[in-house]
Design a protein around this motif. Structure first.
Motif, PDB file in Angstrom:
ATOM      1  N   ASN A  53      30.444  44.500  38.568  1.00 47.82           N
ATOM      2  CA  ASN A  53      30.057  43.133  38.488  1.00 47.82           C
ATOM      3  C   ASN A  53      30.711  42.213  39.499  1.00 47.82           C
ATOM      4  O   ASN A  53      31.505  41.393  39.415  1.00 47.82           O
ATOM      5  CB  ASN A  53      30.537  42.830  37.120  1.00 47.82           C
ATOM      6  N   PRO A  54      30.192  42.639  40.797  1.00 45.86           N
ATOM      7  CA  PRO A  54      30.842  41.845  41.871  1.00 45.86           C
ATOM      8  C   PRO A  54      30.194  40.322  41.985  1.00 45.86           C
ATOM      9  O   PRO A  54      28.981  40.274  41.358  1.00 45.86           O
ATOM     10  CB  PRO A  54      30.157  42.706  43.201  1.00 45.86           C
ATOM     11  N   ASP A  55      30.819  39.538  42.785  1.00 45.75           N
ATOM     12  CA  ASP A  55      30.427  38.289  43.074  1.00 45.75           C
ATOM     13  C   ASP A  55      29.080  38.174  43.668  1.00 45.75           C
ATOM     14  O   ASP A  55      28.888  38.727  44.833  1.00 45.75           O
ATOM     15  CB  ASP A  55      31.586  37.576  43.844  1.00 45.75           C
TER      16      ASP A  55
ATOM     17  N   ARG B 284      34.161  38.074  61.464  1.00 47.36           N
ATOM     18  CA  ARG B 284      33.348  37.423  60.495  1.00 47.36           C
ATOM     19  C   ARG B 284      32.886  38.443  59.481  1.00 47.36           C
ATOM     20  O   ARG B 284      33.557  38.491  58.367  1.00 47.36           O
ATOM     21  CB  ARG B 284      32.273  36.330  60.903  1.00 47.36           C
ATOM     22  N   LEU B 285      32.221  39.482  59.678  1.00 54.82           N
ATOM     23  CA  LEU B 285      31.767  40.528  58.895  1.00 54.82           C
ATOM     24  C   LEU B 285      32.977  41.408  58.503  1.00 54.82           C
ATOM     25  O   LEU B 285      32.910  41.521  57.207  1.00 54.82           O
ATOM     26  CB  LEU B 285      30.709  41.333  59.768  1.00 54.82           C
ATOM     27  N   LYS B 286      33.947  41.505  59.186  1.00 55.30           N
ATOM     28  CA  LYS B 286      35.090  42.253  58.776  1.00 55.30           C
ATOM     29  C   LYS B 286      35.863  41.830  57.616  1.00 55.30           C
ATOM     30  O   LYS B 286      36.078  42.178  56.596  1.00 55.30           O
ATOM     31  CB  LYS B 286      36.044  42.507  59.945  1.00 55.30           C
ATOM     32  N   ARG B 287      36.026  40.253  57.943  1.00 56.52           N
ATOM     33  CA  ARG B 287      36.701  39.304  57.022  1.00 56.52           C
ATOM     34  C   ARG B 287      36.073  39.345  55.454  1.00 56.52           C
ATOM     35  O   ARG B 287      36.644  39.309  54.793  1.00 56.52           O
ATOM     36  CB  ARG B 287      36.854  37.887  57.423  1.00 56.52           C
ATOM     37  N   LEU B 288      34.701  39.312  55.618  1.00 53.85           N
ATOM     38  CA  LEU B 288      34.017  38.967  54.432  1.00 53.85           C
ATOM     39  C   LEU B 288      33.852  40.515  53.521  1.00 53.85           C
ATOM     40  O   LEU B 288      34.316  40.494  52.454  1.00 53.85           O
ATOM     41  CB  LEU B 288      32.398  38.714  54.867  1.00 53.85           C
ATOM     42  N   VAL B 289      33.607  41.728  54.326  1.00 50.77           N
ATOM     43  CA  VAL B 289      33.541  42.986  53.698  1.00 50.77           C
ATOM     44  C   VAL B 289      34.939  43.424  53.143  1.00 50.77           C
ATOM     45  O   VAL B 289      35.229  43.949  52.198  1.00 50.77           O
ATOM     46  CB  VAL B 289      33.231  44.043  54.750  1.00 50.77           C
TER      47      VAL B 289
ATOM     48  N   GLN C  94      38.798  42.309  46.288  1.00 49.56           N
ATOM     49  CA  GLN C  94      38.550  41.916  45.200  1.00 49.56           C
ATOM     50  C   GLN C  94      38.067  43.206  44.189  1.00 49.56           C
ATOM     51  O   GLN C  94      38.323  43.168  43.076  1.00 49.56           O
ATOM     52  CB  GLN C  94      37.380  40.913  45.136  1.00 49.56           C
ATOM     53  N   LEU C  95      37.420  43.860  44.668  1.00 50.55           N
ATOM     54  CA  LEU C  95      36.943  45.334  44.168  1.00 50.55           C
ATOM     55  C   LEU C  95      38.056  45.955  43.582  1.00 50.55           C
ATOM     56  O   LEU C  95      38.054  46.648  42.593  1.00 50.55           O
ATOM     57  CB  LEU C  95      35.646  45.829  44.703  1.00 50.55           C
ATOM     58  N   GLU C  96      38.971  46.292  44.608  1.00 49.52           N
ATOM     59  CA  GLU C  96      39.948  47.178  44.239  1.00 49.52           C
ATOM     60  C   GLU C  96      40.989  46.461  43.053  1.00 49.52           C
ATOM     61  O   GLU C  96      41.504  47.245  42.065  1.00 49.52           O
ATOM     62  CB  GLU C  96      40.920  47.202  45.411  1.00 49.52           C
TER      63      GLU C  96
ATOM     64  N   LYS D 106      39.721  44.774  40.610  1.00 53.19           N
ATOM     65  CA  LYS D 106      38.857  44.926  39.426  1.00 53.19           C
ATOM     66  C   LYS D 106      39.047  46.304  38.902  1.00 53.19           C
ATOM     67  O   LYS D 106      39.164  46.658  37.685  1.00 53.19           O
ATOM     68  CB  LYS D 106      37.453  44.633  39.544  1.00 53.19           C
ATOM     69  N   VAL D 107      39.074  47.397  39.942  1.00 48.39           N
ATOM     70  CA  VAL D 107      39.057  48.749  39.616  1.00 48.39           C
ATOM     71  C   VAL D 107      40.531  48.868  38.991  1.00 48.39           C
ATOM     72  O   VAL D 107      40.845  49.615  37.762  1.00 48.39           O
ATOM     73  CB  VAL D 107      39.119  49.688  40.903  1.00 48.39           C
ATOM     74  N   GLU D 108      41.486  48.213  39.477  1.00 46.14           N
ATOM     75  CA  GLU D 108      42.898  48.492  38.763  1.00 46.14           C
ATOM     76  C   GLU D 108      42.921  47.882  37.501  1.00 46.14           C
ATOM     77  O   GLU D 108      43.645  48.309  36.456  1.00 46.14           O
ATOM     78  CB  GLU D 108      44.044  47.575  39.850  1.00 46.14           C
ATOM     79  N   GLN D 109      42.505  46.610  37.101  1.00 48.14           N
ATOM     80  CA  GLN D 109      42.445  46.093  36.068  1.00 48.14           C
ATOM     81  C   GLN D 109      41.356  47.107  35.047  1.00 48.14           C
ATOM     82  O   GLN D 109      41.822  47.320  33.749  1.00 48.14           O
ATOM     83  CB  GLN D 109      41.469  44.965  35.873  1.00 48.14           C
ATOM     84  N   LYS D 110      40.297  47.722  35.559  1.00 45.41           N
ATOM     85  CA  LYS D 110      39.992  48.782  34.579  1.00 45.41           C
ATOM     86  C   LYS D 110      40.404  50.151  34.283  1.00 45.41           C
ATOM     87  O   LYS D 110      40.294  50.484  33.077  1.00 45.41           O
ATOM     88  CB  LYS D 110      38.251  48.972  35.309  1.00 45.41           C
ATOM     89  N   LEU D 111      41.183  50.293  35.154  1.00 45.20           N
ATOM     90  CA  LEU D 111      41.949  51.606  34.903  1.00 45.20           C
ATOM     91  C   LEU D 111      42.898  51.427  33.887  1.00 45.20           C
ATOM     92  O   LEU D 111      43.013  52.426  32.934  1.00 45.20           O
ATOM     93  CB  LEU D 111      42.626  52.191  36.018  1.00 45.20           C
ATOM     94  N   ALA D 112      43.305  50.200  33.738  1.00 49.44           N
ATOM     95  CA  ALA D 112      44.468  50.032  32.591  1.00 49.44           C
ATOM     96  C   ALA D 112      43.838  50.341  31.016  1.00 49.44           C
ATOM     97  O   ALA D 112      44.589  50.720  30.407  1.00 49.44           O
ATOM     98  CB  ALA D 112      44.820  48.640  32.560  1.00 49.44           C
TER      99      ALA D 112
END
Length: 679
Positions: free
Chosen positions: A197-199, A262-267, A273-275, A277-283
């Motif tokens: 569920n990304p932004d 600019r693209l590098k900063r955004l990606v 942010q996704l990492e 979320k993965v850390e929270q999900k793994l718990a």
């Protein structure tokens, strides 16, 4: 549908008005029809081409091992080479067009409208990098190859001109910058993020920036093509025009750098942010009950790579769909195994054809290599590539893409301490065993589904004996055991003890019809090789290592299940045998077929036993035939042994055929007289 997801998105307010208009124009000609290109493989090939073209070395370090000739554009009838050549020809034609660079770029976008965003830029980069590489190759060969020299003259190239090399270097820098930008486009398009569920606003911003980035890559490619064409008209001493050309290329590279940053900063921000979320999900991921293992596999491996696995036979990249609904065993280790025998034993046990055939398709083993440090070294990469190409199982295709949250979870929750472990996930995504490696070494695929409860079941059905010790690791020994033969296995690193052992065993081996096999020891490998050369019947060095690895696994398995040496007979026998070897003592075990009745003796006590057999003279066969080999040995070990029965009594429940059998007293080891008592 584009690999970016839905292409019907609107440019965001983060863009300038000019960029906003440009994105809208690009979207009008963007109409992907399902054609698919392996952008990752082609990008690697482009990087290899540019590496060789710009290197002064005669031998280049080629990273791409997959043959680009084996790939193509799925959904297109034209071969990949033809497509790239056609794009290159169009770019050359556009160099002489009267249109401005903006219009030329949009024309090329219109030509590539059926392709996804990453495919557009990769195909154009392939065309420009090939032209540049061919140009460089011609220059390099012109001094040593007559054909290349003639072509250089026909093209009126001036490679020795002072202005030539700086322009070539500026071109190279520009193409390499475009390659970096293309990698970040692919980095985003290869993300699998729907389950997190990304932004949405952040995603749309990145998509708009990818449109802008793709535009500037293709525009810069056309500019590079034009400059390569101009190099054929350069004249000696014409430095002013060359300076202007270098300034134009450098300015363009500066513009690309800003767009890239600019693209590098955004990606990178999105991935961070996704990492999290993965850390929270793994718990809580493995604490919930699910219908399948898809979500667990996706969370662990798919964030940065939609095709995270390397196929076990073809080495092709595949997705997690191959694992869904199956028991999955994660073999987690460093990029190299502690010893080749450990890897070979797992291979032997996991691929035993008679057992494996019935379970084929019910489970999969996946190798998950973990680096010893935060970043992968060249040595680890080489070791991984070599082993993963030999693996009969799936392996992670790019283990360096495992995010830190997943690596930390494996280390902390699955207790990975750099020694190989095998974590088992069932078809519902639940972890059923945190380390099944010992199970697999002991029983092979018979241990399926490799859960902790299955481990306990297998031990309950198991008993100490030769069958347990070997379990098919040597076909001849297994055959003897199945035939019920008398077998003696022994081990030592002491050459004198082994020589004495053989001379004394000759007395009883023929009369007792005894098969004798040397199984070596855990260490002293060099010394053991000399020992093996002097012994007629022994296991091979690899099988000797298998034997000891399995013994260690049996003891670890028992201890992990909470068994104690003083209450568990099998653990008691295993510990004693491993202690004999650890203390470098000679030892021997006698057994008959698959019977649980065995005799284990250390070197000194065994020699005492053998010293008593000569007293039996020619009657060895008679006594063995009467009492059996094991009981004959027990009698020989007792100084008070005699032919008469003992004076002790023992009452046992009646069994069919028990009266005819010779029973031996548990106290004095002498034969007992059988009586039947009626109640």
């Amino acid at each position: 549908m584009s690999r970016l997801g839905s292409d019907q998105f609107l440019p965001t307010s983060g863009l300038s008005l000019e960029e906003d208009i440009l994105v809208r124009k690009l979207l009008l000609v963007h109409d992907p029809d399902g054609r698919h290109l392996d952008s990752e493989l082609l990008l690697q090939a482009i990087e290899d081409v540019m590496c060789c073209a710009t290197s002064s070395e005669t031998v280049c370090d080629i990273k791409g091992e997959d043959d680009i000739r084996q790939t193509g554009v799925v959904g297109s009838q034209e071969p990949l080479g033809v497509i790239i050549h056609r794009i290159s020809s169009e770019m050359v034609c556009l160099c002489s067009s009267q249109k401005n660079m903006y219009a030329r770029t949009l024309y090329l976008f219109d030509l590539l409208g059926y392709y996804t965003w990453d495919a557009k830029v990769v195909l154009v980069l392939a065309a420009i990098s090939m032209s540049y590489a061919e140009f460089c190759l011609l220059i390099q060969l012109s001094t040593s190859n007559p054909l290349a020299e003639s072509i250089t003259m026909l093209k009126r190239l001036q490679p020795n001109s002072k202005a030539f090399k700086p322009r070539l270097k500026a071109l190279s820098s520009l193409i390499m910058k475009m390659l970096d930008m293309a990698k970040y486009i692919f980095k985003f398009t290869n993300l699998s993020i729907s389950h997190l569920n990304p932004d949405k606003e952040a995603i749309e911003t990145i998509k708009s920036n990818i449109c802008i980035t793709a535009f500037w890559i293709i525009r810069s490619s056309l500019t590079s093509c034009s400059h390569m064409h101009d190099l054929m008209t350069i004249k000696p001493g014409c430095t002013s025009s060359s300076a202007i050309a270098i300034w134009e290329l450098s300015s363009l590279a500066y513009t690309l750098t800003k767009i890239y940053d600019r693209l590098k900063r955004l990606v990178d921000g999105l991935i961070q942010q996704l990492e999290e979320k993965v850390e929270q999900k793994l718990a809580s991921l493995f604490q919930e009950t699910r219908g399948d293992n898809k979500e667990a596999l996706t969370t662990l491996f798919v964030l940065k790579d939609k095709f995270p696995l390397k196929e076990k036979y073809s080495q092709a990249k595949v997705g997690i769909a191959e694992l869904i609904g199956k028991v999955v065993v994660f073999l987690i280790s460093k990029s190299e195994f502690p010893s080749p025998e450990e890897w070979l034993l797992l291979f032997h046990q996991a691929n035993n054809p008679p057992q494996n055939k019935t379970l084929e398709g019910n489970y999969e083993i996946v190798w998950v290599p973990i680096s010893s440090s935060c970043t992968w070294t060249d040595s680890e990469e080489r070791s991984f590539e070599y082993l993963s190409n030999c693996m009969p199982w799936y392996s992670l295709r790019q283990p360096h893409l495992l995010i830190p949250a997943v690596v930390n979870f494996i280390k902390q929750s699955w207790n990975y301490k750099e020694k190989p472990i095998m974590v088992v996930m069932d078809a519902n995504g639940a972890i059923t065993n945190l380390n099944a490696i010992d199970m697999l070494r002991i029983w092979g695929v018979k241990a399926y589904p490799f859960s902790s409860s299955r481990e306990e079941e297998l031990w309950e059905a198991e008993s100490w004996g030769l069958q347990l010790l070997f379990n098919g690791i040597d076909q001849l020994l297994t055959y003897w055991i199945e035939q019920g033969k008398n077998v003696c296995i022994y081990g030592s690193s002491d050459a004198r003890w082994i020589k004495e052992f053989h001379s004394k065993m000759e007395i009883i081996s023929e009369g007792a019809q005894l098969e004798i096999v040397y199984v070596g020891n855990r260490s002293h490998h060099v010394q053991m090789m000399y020992t093996l050369a002097s012994i007629q019947r022994h296991l091979s060095p690899t099988k000797i290592r298998f034997f000891w690895l399995r013994l260690e696994s049996m003891r670890k398995s028992k201890l992990r299940l909470g068994k104690a040496v003083n209450t568990d007979q099998t653990l008691q026998q295993l510990s004693a045998l491993l202690d004999f070897d650890e203390n470098d003592k000679g030892w021997a075990i006698f057994g008959q077929g698959s019977s649980a009745d065995t005799i284990r003796l250390d070197g000194n006590r065994f020699m005492e036993c053998l010293d008593k057999f000569p007293k039996w003279g020619q009657n060895v066969g008679k006594y063995v035939g009467k009492w059996g080999l094991l009981n004959a040995i027990r009698i020989a070990l007792e100084s008070a042994a005699r032919d008469g029965p003992c004076s002790h009594t023992d009452t046992v429940p009646f069994e069919e055929g028990l009266v005819e059998k010779v029973r031996f007293c548990a106290k004095c080891k002498r034969p007992m007289t059988n009586f039947v008592v009626y109640e």
